[in-house]
Design an enzyme around this catalytic site. Structure first.
Site, PDB file in Angstrom:
ATOM      1  N   ASP A  23       0.818  -1.210   0.000  1.00 53.85           N
ATOM      2  CA  ASP A  23       0.000   0.000   0.000  1.00 53.85           C
ATOM      3  C   ASP A  23       0.861   1.273   0.000  1.00 53.85           C
ATOM      4  OD1 ASP A  23      -2.289   1.473  -0.002  1.00 53.85           O
ATOM      5  OD2 ASP A  23      -2.862   1.063   2.057  1.00 53.85           O
ATOM      6  N   HIS A  40       2.649   3.023  -8.993  1.00 48.51           N
ATOM      7  CA  HIS A  40       2.527   1.566  -9.179  1.00 48.51           C
ATOM      8  C   HIS A  40       3.768   1.016  -9.881  1.00 48.51           C
ATOM      9  CE1 HIS A  40      -1.405   1.635  -7.543  1.00 48.51           C
ATOM     10  NE2 HIS A  40      -1.983   2.247  -8.549  1.00 48.51           N
ATOM     11  N   LEU A 134      11.290 -20.225  -3.962  1.00 50.08           N
ATOM     12  CA  LEU A 134      10.291 -19.322  -3.369  1.00 50.08           C
ATOM     13  C   LEU A 134       8.980 -19.531  -4.113  1.00 50.08           C
ATOM     14  CD1 LEU A 134       9.642 -16.751  -1.539  1.00 50.08           C
ATOM     15  CD2 LEU A 134      10.071 -15.418  -3.600  1.00 50.08           C
TER      16      LEU A 134
END
Ligand code: FPP
Length: 244
Positions: A23, A40, A134
């Protein structure tokens, strides 16, 4: 839970599964007089750094909230910009992520996305399916309530007997069914909400709310989050293991 630091400067008990609400991109951009999409883009650059950090620190699962079922309500250019970003991430980063041993998974619904984008996501998932270093869950067009409702509908459709509906069975209907629940959930930017993110899976997660905007949440901030996590006393509704 605190233990001696290891070679990475981290305690021995690090979270296996970290989830992040990335955020603050919009506010990061606004503070610089830039359009929201620039935030973004900076956030996406940062994601690359944080994925590297997770690999370095030995985190096994990373789940990121990239686009929620509610984000469709944002201005059209921001929505299409975010769609372009995910396409670009796949086009530009997939080879490197694959080389790094990252397995990509998608959680949420693909069906509302452009068919070309859907195929790109599915191909990326297929290409990386055997990677184990991962596991990266990308929550894109994801909502926690929607996930729970989908599970309920499926269970009803399959006519599962009521006495068989346990938390374990219910969890096996979640998009994250092959992942342990998140140990640590980070929401950057100082907002103190869970915003429909992993609401079933986060029942006993530890939350961490740094004030840093996502594009500035670097490896050092991740390290601090992990150290804070290691100092928590996780009781899972029981009493402390430290008490006698
Ligand atoms: C929240 O910040 C961020 C989002 C809704 C999008 C996050 C997406 C990225 C970082 C790109 C993701 C990468 C992939 C893989 C698609 P906000 O816009 O709500 O910020 P604000 O609260 O400051 O306005």
């Amino acid at each position: 839970m605190t233990t001696e630091p290891t070679i990475t400067g981290l305690p021995e008990h690090i979270p296996a599964h970290v989830a992040i609400i990335m955020d603050g991109n919009g506010r990061w951009a606004k503070a610089r007089g830039l359009p929201r999409l620039a935030g973004h883009k900076a956030g996406t650059e940062n994601l690359r750094r944080i994925i590297k950090g997770c690999v370095k620190f030995g985190i096994k699962y990373l789940t990121i909230y990239a686009f929620s079922t509610e984000n469709w309500g944002r201005p059209e250019d921001e929505v299409s910009g975010l769609m372009n970003i995910i396409r670009e991430v796949i086009e530009k980063e997939l080879v490197e992520l694959h080389k790094e041993g990252v397995q990509l998974r998608h959680i949420g619904h693909l069906d509302k996305l452009d068919p070309i984008l859907q195929k790109k996501v599915m191909d990326a998932v297929e290409l990386t399916r055997n990677n184990q270093r991962l596991i990266l869950n990308i929550a894109f067009n994801y909502g926690g309530r929607d996930e729970i409702l989908c599970a309920v509908k499926q269970i009803v459709e399959e006519k599962i007997p009521v006495d068989q509906i346990t938390p374990e069975l219910f969890g096996s209907y979640m998009f994250t069914k092959d992942c342990p629940d998140p140990d640590l959930i980070i929401r950057t930017s100082g907002e103190l909400r869970t915003s429909n993110f992993l609401i079933w899976q986060s029942a006993y997660s530890e939350w961490y709310f740094p004030t840093t905007y996502w594009p500035d949440f670097d490896e050092e901030e991740l390290r601090k989050a992990i150290i804070a996590y290691s100092e928590r006393d996780r009781r899972f509704g029981k009493v402390s293991s430290k008490q006698d």
